[in-house]
Enzyme design. Structure first.
Site, PDB file in Angstrom:
ATOM      1  CB  THR A 171      -2.317  -2.538  -1.330  1.00 45.22           C
ATOM      2  OG1 THR A 171      -2.770  -2.302   0.014  1.00 45.22           O
ATOM      3  CG2 THR A 171      -3.446  -1.712  -2.304  1.00 45.22           C
ATOM      4  CD  GLU A 172       0.470  -7.882   1.133  1.00 38.72           C
ATOM      5  OE1 GLU A 172       0.783  -7.679   2.129  1.00 38.72           O
ATOM      6  OE2 GLU A 172      -0.523  -8.722   1.059  1.00 38.72           O
ATOM      7  CB  VAL A 173       2.503  -0.788   2.735  1.00 41.44           C
ATOM      8  CG1 VAL A 173       3.298   0.162   3.475  1.00 41.44           C
ATOM      9  CG2 VAL A 173       1.415  -0.076   1.661  1.00 41.44           C
TER      10      VAL A 173
END
Length: 307
Positions: free
Chosen positions: A273-275
């Protein structure tokens, strides 16, 4: 901008021991792993098993316990779901999103799956809000046998007995403005290269493993996260951080070849994931919520689609 503007090193020359020592001397403790992470893990001990799978000796900065949270009623007949956070210590919601998932949602999977959650792979870097470990090395390029990064090696040792039994691995990360203002320039300087400016996507996106892309799995995660925060659009050239967008909010890397944490198991369902915590459209709580939502969606998809 080139590495001539970075304050450490000589342009065109990779760092040696002196430059790495200078870099480390500039890293200062900005927050407490003991107070912000260990204390939260300790508060879960009445409901989950907590294993210390190692200890980092980061003298003169101290020693750090490496902690993992496990389902209390572990059953080898059930699939195992692995969640890792804080591989890069500065990526705050990776750590606290993992802890939030355990606190609020892990009990929902009792009797259906084994959970192994490593909330903070890199505690020294967590305290210094940095990408690298004390040796100016990136843990997320060193999940390889015999690698030089203790943080990565400890995780590989932890999961080695589970190889062949991990169904899902979700590795929780952030892409931040400091990637461009500090960490990519530092990387270029360290390696004796010119810094080439990049872009920071505004929103959440996923990095799939090109060897196991599972597009339906990735799309199911993004659909759930979209209820919490916005999905990053592609740049005008059809890329996110320079990689082709293969589906809305999804890019691919060869995780194992690159030594990424997401390549550390042979799980069928894998994602990073990349927030984007610096977005004016996202709060720190939304970032934590997005990470927890991604983990829930990943596990739910795998349980519904595996025999």
């Amino acid at each position: 901008m080139t590495n001539q503007t970075y304050p450490i090193g000589t342009p065109g020359q990779p760092w040696g021991a002196a430059e790495k020592t200078e870099w480390r001397a500039g890293q200062h403790k900005l927050r407490s792993h003991a107070d912000e992470v260990v204390a939260k893990i300790d508060a879960l001990r009445d409901r989950f098993d907590v294993d210390q799978y190692g200890e980092l000796d980061c003298a003169p900065d101290g020693r750090y316990p490496l902690l993992a949270i496990r389902s209390r009623d572990w059953d080898d007949a059930l699939p195992t779901m692995l969640v890792t956070g804080g591989v890069h210590g500065y990526e705050t919601s990776g750590v606290h999103g993992a802890l939030q998932f355990v606190e609020r949602h892990a009990a929902d999977y009792a009797g259906r799956a084994n959970l192994l959650v490593v909330p903070c792979v890199s505690p020294w870097a967590y305290e210094r809000i940095n990408r690298w470990n004390p040796d100016a090395l990136d843990p997320n390029r060193n999940f390889k046998a015999g690698g030089p990064v203790a943080e990565s090696a400890a995780v590989l040792a932890l999961i080695a007995p589970l190889q062949g039994r991990v169904l899902v691995h979700v590795d929780l990360h952030e892409t931040t403005d400091s990637d461009e203002s500090e960490f990519r320039p530092a990387l270029a300087a360290r390696d004796g290269k010119d810094y080439e400016p990049g872009t920071i996507p505004d929103g959440f996106y996923l990095c799939a493993d090109s060897a196991r892309p599972e597009p339906g799995f990735q799309q199911a995660i993004n659909a759930e996260v979209a209820k919490v925060t916005h999905i990053a659009p592609a740049d005008p050239d059809g890329t996110i951080i320079g990689s082709p967008v293969v589906a809305p909010g999804v890019i691919e890397y060869d995780c194992r070849a690159l030594g990424l944490c997401a390549g550390a198991t042979d799980a069928s369902y894998v994602t990073t994931t990349e927030v984007y915590p610096d977005s004016p459209r996202a709060t720190p709580q939304q970032c934590n919520d997005a990470q927890a939502a991604a983990v829930r969606a990943a596990i739910d998809f795998a349980l519904a689609n595996s025999s």
